[in-house]
Design a protein around this motif. Structure first.
Motif, PDB file in Angstrom:
ATOM      1  N   ILE A  38       0.830  -1.203  -0.114  1.00 33.34           N
ATOM      2  CA  ILE A  38       0.050   0.044   0.021  1.00 33.34           C
ATOM      3  C   ILE A  38       0.884   1.125   0.042  1.00 33.34           C
ATOM      4  CG2 ILE A  38      -1.649   1.368   1.251  1.00 33.34           C
ATOM      5  CD1 ILE A  38      -2.743  -1.387   2.354  1.00 33.34           C
ATOM      6  N   GLU A  41       2.316   2.014  -3.420  1.00 35.18           N
ATOM      7  CA  GLU A  41       1.375   2.606  -4.086  1.00 35.18           C
ATOM      8  C   GLU A  41       1.165   3.961  -4.248  1.00 35.18           C
ATOM      9  OE1 GLU A  41      -1.962   1.365  -6.206  1.00 35.18           O
ATOM     10  OE2 GLU A  41       0.097   0.458  -6.473  1.00 35.18           O
ATOM     11  N   LYS A  56      -0.846  -5.639 -13.505  1.00 34.67           N
ATOM     12  CA  LYS A  56      -2.387  -5.267 -13.986  1.00 34.67           C
ATOM     13  C   LYS A  56      -2.498  -5.846 -15.240  1.00 34.67           C
ATOM     14  CE  LYS A  56      -2.471  -1.064 -11.199  1.00 34.67           C
ATOM     15  NZ  LYS A  56      -2.673   0.495 -11.082  1.00 34.67           N
ATOM     16  N   LEU A 138     -13.202  -5.328 -19.873  1.00 32.77           N
ATOM     17  CA  LEU A 138     -13.899  -5.590 -18.429  1.00 32.77           C
ATOM     18  C   LEU A 138     -14.651  -4.376 -17.940  1.00 32.77           C
ATOM     19  CD1 LEU A 138     -10.724  -7.010 -16.383  1.00 32.77           C
ATOM     20  CD2 LEU A 138     -12.892  -8.374 -17.011  1.00 32.77           C
ATOM     21  N   LYS A 140     -16.355  -4.810 -14.599  1.00 30.52           N
ATOM     22  CA  LYS A 140     -16.853  -4.957 -13.536  1.00 30.52           C
ATOM     23  C   LYS A 140     -17.044  -3.886 -12.609  1.00 30.52           C
ATOM     24  CE  LYS A 140     -15.977  -9.369 -14.437  1.00 30.52           C
ATOM     25  NZ  LYS A 140     -17.364 -10.010 -14.623  1.00 30.52           N
ATOM     26  N   GLN A 141     -18.450  -3.559 -12.314  1.00 30.64           N
ATOM     27  CA  GLN A 141     -18.698  -2.520 -11.659  1.00 30.64           C
ATOM     28  C   GLN A 141     -18.267  -2.634 -10.097  1.00 30.64           C
ATOM     29  OE1 GLN A 141     -19.718   0.449 -13.135  1.00 30.64           O
ATOM     30  NE2 GLN A 141     -19.274  -0.558 -15.033  1.00 30.64           N
ATOM     31  N   SER A 142     -17.305  -2.180  -9.805  1.00 38.88           N
ATOM     32  CA  SER A 142     -16.801  -2.174  -8.327  1.00 38.88           C
ATOM     33  C   SER A 142     -17.957  -1.268  -7.534  1.00 38.88           C
ATOM     34  CB  SER A 142     -15.566  -1.533  -8.081  1.00 38.88           C
ATOM     35  OG  SER A 142     -15.367  -0.768  -7.029  1.00 38.88           O
ATOM     36  N   PRO A 143     -18.284  -1.611  -6.092  1.00 34.62           N
ATOM     37  CA  PRO A 143     -19.003  -0.895  -5.577  1.00 34.62           C
ATOM     38  C   PRO A 143     -18.293   0.592  -5.172  1.00 34.62           C
ATOM     39  CG  PRO A 143     -18.223  -3.035  -4.211  1.00 34.62           C
ATOM     40  CD  PRO A 143     -17.758  -2.841  -5.504  1.00 34.62           C
ATOM     41  N   TYR A 144     -17.083   0.681  -5.113  1.00 28.37           N
ATOM     42  CA  TYR A 144     -16.236   1.729  -4.737  1.00 28.37           C
ATOM     43  C   TYR A 144     -16.071   2.416  -6.071  1.00 28.37           C
ATOM     44  CZ  TYR A 144     -16.587  -1.178  -0.928  1.00 28.37           C
ATOM     45  OH  TYR A 144     -17.233  -1.991   0.280  1.00 28.37           O
ATOM     46  N   LEU A 145     -15.771   1.959  -7.196  1.00 30.65           N
ATOM     47  CA  LEU A 145     -15.179   2.593  -8.299  1.00 30.65           C
ATOM     48  C   LEU A 145     -16.166   2.320  -9.454  1.00 30.65           C
ATOM     49  CD1 LEU A 145     -12.785   4.470  -8.355  1.00 30.65           C
ATOM     50  CD2 LEU A 145     -11.599   2.583  -9.426  1.00 30.65           C
ATOM     51  N   ARG A 183      -7.792   2.328 -17.466  1.00 30.46           N
ATOM     52  CA  ARG A 183      -8.993   2.185 -16.856  1.00 30.46           C
ATOM     53  C   ARG A 183      -9.640   3.476 -17.066  1.00 30.46           C
ATOM     54  NH1 ARG A 183     -11.208  -0.359 -12.639  1.00 30.46           N
ATOM     55  NH2 ARG A 183      -9.557  -1.909 -12.257  1.00 30.46           N
ATOM     56  N   LEU A 190     -18.296   8.266  -8.013  1.00 29.35           N
ATOM     57  CA  LEU A 190     -18.307   9.079  -6.703  1.00 29.35           C
ATOM     58  C   LEU A 190     -16.944  10.060  -6.896  1.00 29.35           C
ATOM     59  CD1 LEU A 190     -18.872   6.941  -3.529  1.00 29.35           C
ATOM     60  CD2 LEU A 190     -20.078   9.046  -3.984  1.00 29.35           C
ATOM     61  N   ASN A 191     -15.758   9.566  -7.456  1.00 28.64           N
ATOM     62  CA  ASN A 191     -14.667  10.276  -7.535  1.00 28.64           C
ATOM     63  C   ASN A 191     -14.668  11.189  -8.611  1.00 28.64           C
ATOM     64  OD1 ASN A 191     -13.012   8.980  -5.017  1.00 28.64           O
ATOM     65  ND2 ASN A 191     -13.754   7.287  -6.132  1.00 28.64           N
ATOM     66  N   ARG A 210     -22.441  10.047  -8.247  1.00 26.55           N
ATOM     67  CA  ARG A 210     -22.899   9.689  -7.058  1.00 26.55           C
ATOM     68  C   ARG A 210     -22.993   8.120  -6.799  1.00 26.55           C
ATOM     69  NH1 ARG A 210     -28.953  10.898  -6.686  1.00 26.55           N
ATOM     70  NH2 ARG A 210     -28.936  10.007  -8.583  1.00 26.55           N
TER      71      ARG A 210
ATOM     72  N   VAL B  71      -6.733  -4.988  -8.108  1.00 23.32           N
ATOM     73  CA  VAL B  71      -6.377  -4.595  -9.460  1.00 23.32           C
ATOM     74  C   VAL B  71      -7.726  -4.711 -10.397  1.00 23.32           C
ATOM     75  CG1 VAL B  71      -5.436  -5.341 -11.655  1.00 23.32           C
ATOM     76  CG2 VAL B  71      -4.173  -5.698  -9.674  1.00 23.32           C
ATOM     77  N   ILE B  72      -8.754  -5.612 -10.203  1.00 28.20           N
ATOM     78  CA  ILE B  72      -9.898  -5.460 -10.802  1.00 28.20           C
ATOM     79  C   ILE B  72     -10.869  -4.439 -10.661  1.00 28.20           C
ATOM     80  CG2 ILE B  72     -12.031  -6.850 -11.220  1.00 28.20           C
ATOM     81  CD1 ILE B  72      -9.871  -8.220 -12.445  1.00 28.20           C
ATOM     82  N   PHE B  73     -10.812  -3.987  -9.317  1.00 21.60           N
ATOM     83  CA  PHE B  73     -11.851  -3.076  -8.835  1.00 21.60           C
ATOM     84  C   PHE B  73     -11.135  -1.713  -8.679  1.00 21.60           C
ATOM     85  CE2 PHE B  73     -14.881  -5.734  -5.703  1.00 21.60           C
ATOM     86  CZ  PHE B  73     -15.337  -6.180  -7.059  1.00 21.60           C
ATOM     87  N   LEU B  75      -8.539  -0.442  -7.167  1.00 15.80           N
ATOM     88  CA  LEU B  75      -8.172  -0.057  -5.541  1.00 15.80           C
ATOM     89  C   LEU B  75      -6.667  -0.009  -5.665  1.00 15.80           C
ATOM     90  CD1 LEU B  75     -11.142  -1.464  -3.685  1.00 15.80           C
ATOM     91  CD2 LEU B  75     -10.964   0.892  -4.160  1.00 15.80           C
ATOM     92  N   PRO B  76      -6.123   0.787  -4.816  1.00 16.19           N
ATOM     93  CA  PRO B  76      -4.663   1.004  -4.380  1.00 16.19           C
ATOM     94  C   PRO B  76      -4.352  -0.665  -4.262  1.00 16.19           C
ATOM     95  CG  PRO B  76      -5.767   2.516  -3.037  1.00 16.19           C
ATOM     96  CD  PRO B  76      -6.528   1.963  -3.787  1.00 16.19           C
ATOM     97  N   ILE B  77      -3.135  -1.214  -4.875  1.00 19.20           N
ATOM     98  CA  ILE B  77      -2.813  -2.557  -4.542  1.00 19.20           C
ATOM     99  C   ILE B  77      -2.259  -2.677  -3.078  1.00 19.20           C
ATOM    100  CG2 ILE B  77      -1.103  -4.427  -5.232  1.00 19.20           C
ATOM    101  CD1 ILE B  77      -1.074  -3.171  -8.174  1.00 19.20           C
ATOM    102  N   GLY B  78      -3.091  -3.702  -2.484  1.00 18.78           N
ATOM    103  CA  GLY B  78      -2.959  -4.137  -1.096  1.00 18.78           C
ATOM    104  C   GLY B  78      -3.871  -3.837  -0.167  1.00 18.78           C
ATOM    105  N   SER B 131     -13.217   8.485  -2.635  1.00 22.43           N
ATOM    106  CA  SER B 131     -14.575   8.530  -1.913  1.00 22.43           C
ATOM    107  C   SER B 131     -15.222   7.256  -1.891  1.00 22.43           C
ATOM    108  CB  SER B 131     -15.259   9.580  -2.785  1.00 22.43           C
ATOM    109  OG  SER B 131     -14.677  10.763  -2.960  1.00 22.43           O
ATOM    110  N   TYR B 136     -23.470   2.398   1.735  1.00 30.10           N
ATOM    111  CA  TYR B 136     -23.105   1.072   1.072  1.00 30.10           C
ATOM    112  C   TYR B 136     -22.385   0.202   1.653  1.00 30.10           C
ATOM    113  CZ  TYR B 136     -21.778  -1.963  -2.700  1.00 30.10           C
ATOM    114  OH  TYR B 136     -21.578  -3.104  -3.263  1.00 30.10           O
TER     115      TYR B 136
END
Lengths: 279, 168
Positions: A38, A41, A56, A138, A140-145, A183, A190-191, A210, B71-73, B75-78, B131, B136
């Protein structure tokens, strides 16, 4: 009391530090490694970026292979549903056709609208020659992104922040570029914060995602006269995107000023990327 | 070193949790969306198997599955790797301190696992300036908790089948 504390200590040591049956790593070591990842990153260096791109790209390809049976199944289901809905679709298309015919007979309205828009923007709508197309591999609708992955990356000169279009409509921007993939952050996320212009009154606002289908308009003037049906375009105010790219129409729901997008982001298979967006 | 059909069947049965773990990560199905709610299948899968049969899911694979999900979503790796390892840690601790298996005890101890995991998730995403829809995250945790017994029964059935295969 002392014994109880010792017991807890032993239990924690046993759970975290011992490798256990058929385990190659201890939990503690892997947790530390995750924290290091992390932290990495936040570091931007060329060798690290190359490793990231490679990881990736490999995972995206793996995911495409694994999700292909499910994708095929969904396509079959969708085509069956389409066949079942043929009658309804036909009636809907007839109604739309009649409406369009009415509009075609009134070109003056379109000319006026075009003149007003150009006057507001004071710029030509550009970018037609700088577009490249890419396929969505791909979604894949992530809940966060709310985002999807394209099959083109730095190999086709794609860079971060470039605008992504569905046909001529703005749907998002590039946020992560690898060698062979990139991506797209959709406007619904949201972002996502996009500077926009509302026609015909020329209000500037920020369109914020939103996490749902309809983004919201923020930072409008206090006594604005925005009404449902007003059109929303990119304003190009920050110098990141070209001005005048259509996004959607205003929709007012329970006092909230929302944007109903021209494109259905869940149905997109190909997109256009404006390579001139970052010049 | 020849394998009989029974051995192969047993091997496949025993690898189901691992295959499921990698499949849901690569397929992006770690969070299943229903019409009104969502469930985090990843959390339930890891918590159950680390608690009940740790040899079925290696910690290394849990880590790898978290990296794939990140990676798929996008988000920051880890982040997911850390969250999933936190779930596995709580499960490993509960396994060490308990003797008897009961659905109720497993279910109740799943609460701190969810709380710790979501806390870590929130902290990391907050500092990464992402964010997050907190409502949720909250409803997802509630429904993940509610659905735990259903998956507990299904996974329990899988363990029973593989046990029967060993005894035959």
């Amino acid at each position: 009391m002392q014994t109880s504390r010792e017991d807890v200590g032993i239990a924690i040591r046993s759970a975290f530090l011992r490798k256990g049956t058929q385990q190659r790593f201890s939990l503690f070591a892997l947790i530390v490694f995750s924290i290091i990842l992390i932290y990495f990153e936040t570091i931007e260096t060329k060798p690290l970026n190359y490793v990231r791109y490679f990881v990736k790209d490999s995972i995206y390809r793996g995911s495409v292979i694994v999700s292909s049976p499910a994708k095929g199944f969904n396509l079959v289901i969708r085509s069956i549903q389409d066949h079942l809905n043929v009658k309804d679709q036909n009636e809907k298309l007839k109604r739309e056709n009649a409406k369009l015919k009415e509009k075609i007979f009134d070109p003056g309205f379109l000319i006026l609208e075009n003149t007003q828009l150009r006057k507001l923007l004071d710029e030509q709508v550009t970018a037609s020659g700088k577009l490249i197309s890419a396929r969505v591999i791909l979604d894949k609708q992530s809940p966060y992104l709310n985002s999807f992955i394209l099959n083109s990356g730095s190999n086709r000169k794609i860079k971060n922040s470039m605008e992504v279009l569905d046909g001529i409509n703005f749907i998002g921007r590039i946020v992560d570029v690898n060698f062979f993939s990139s991506r797209v952050l959709l406007v619904t996320d949201l972002n996502s914060k996009i500077p926009v212009l509302i026609e015909p009154l020329g209000y500037h606002a920020i369109m914020s995602g939103r996490g749902e289908n309809e983004p919201i308009l923020e930072y409008l003037p206090e006594k604005n006269k925005v009404i449902a049906g007003n059109k929303v375009y990119t304003s190009g105010k920050e110098g990141i995107f070209d001005p005048g790219i259509p996004i959607g129409v205003v929709k007012i729901n329970e006092g909230k000023i929302l944007v109903s997008l021209y494109s259905d982001v869940s149905q997109i298979m190909f997109v256009n990327i404006n390579l001139g967006g970052n010049d | 070193m020849s394998y009989s059909i029974k051995d192969i069947k047993l091997k496949i049965l025993n690898s189901i949790p691992l295959l499921l773990l990698i499949f849901i990560s690569l397929n992006g199905n770690s969070i299943i969306n229903f019409k009104f709610f969502t469930i985090n299948l990843h959390y339930i899968l890891i918590y159950y198997w680390v608690l009940r049969r740790p040899q079925a899911l290696g910690y290394g694979f849990i880590f790898l599955s978290g990296i794939i999900t990140d990676v798929i979503f996008g988000l920051p790796i880890g982040v997911n790797a850390l969250t999933l390892l936190v779930i596995a840690s709580v499960a490993a601790y509960v396994r060490v301190v308990t003797v008897r298996i009961s659905l109720f005890y497993d279910w109740m101890t799943f609460i701190p696992a969810l709380l710790f995991a979501n806390f870590i998730y929130f902290i990391v995403l907050y500092f990464s300036e992402y964010s997050v829809d907190y409502l949720y995250l909250f409803t997802n945790s509630i429904f993940t908790f509610i659905f735990y017994p259903a998956l507990w029964l299904i996974f329990g059935l899988l363990i029973n089948i593989s046990k029967q295969g060993t005894h035959v």
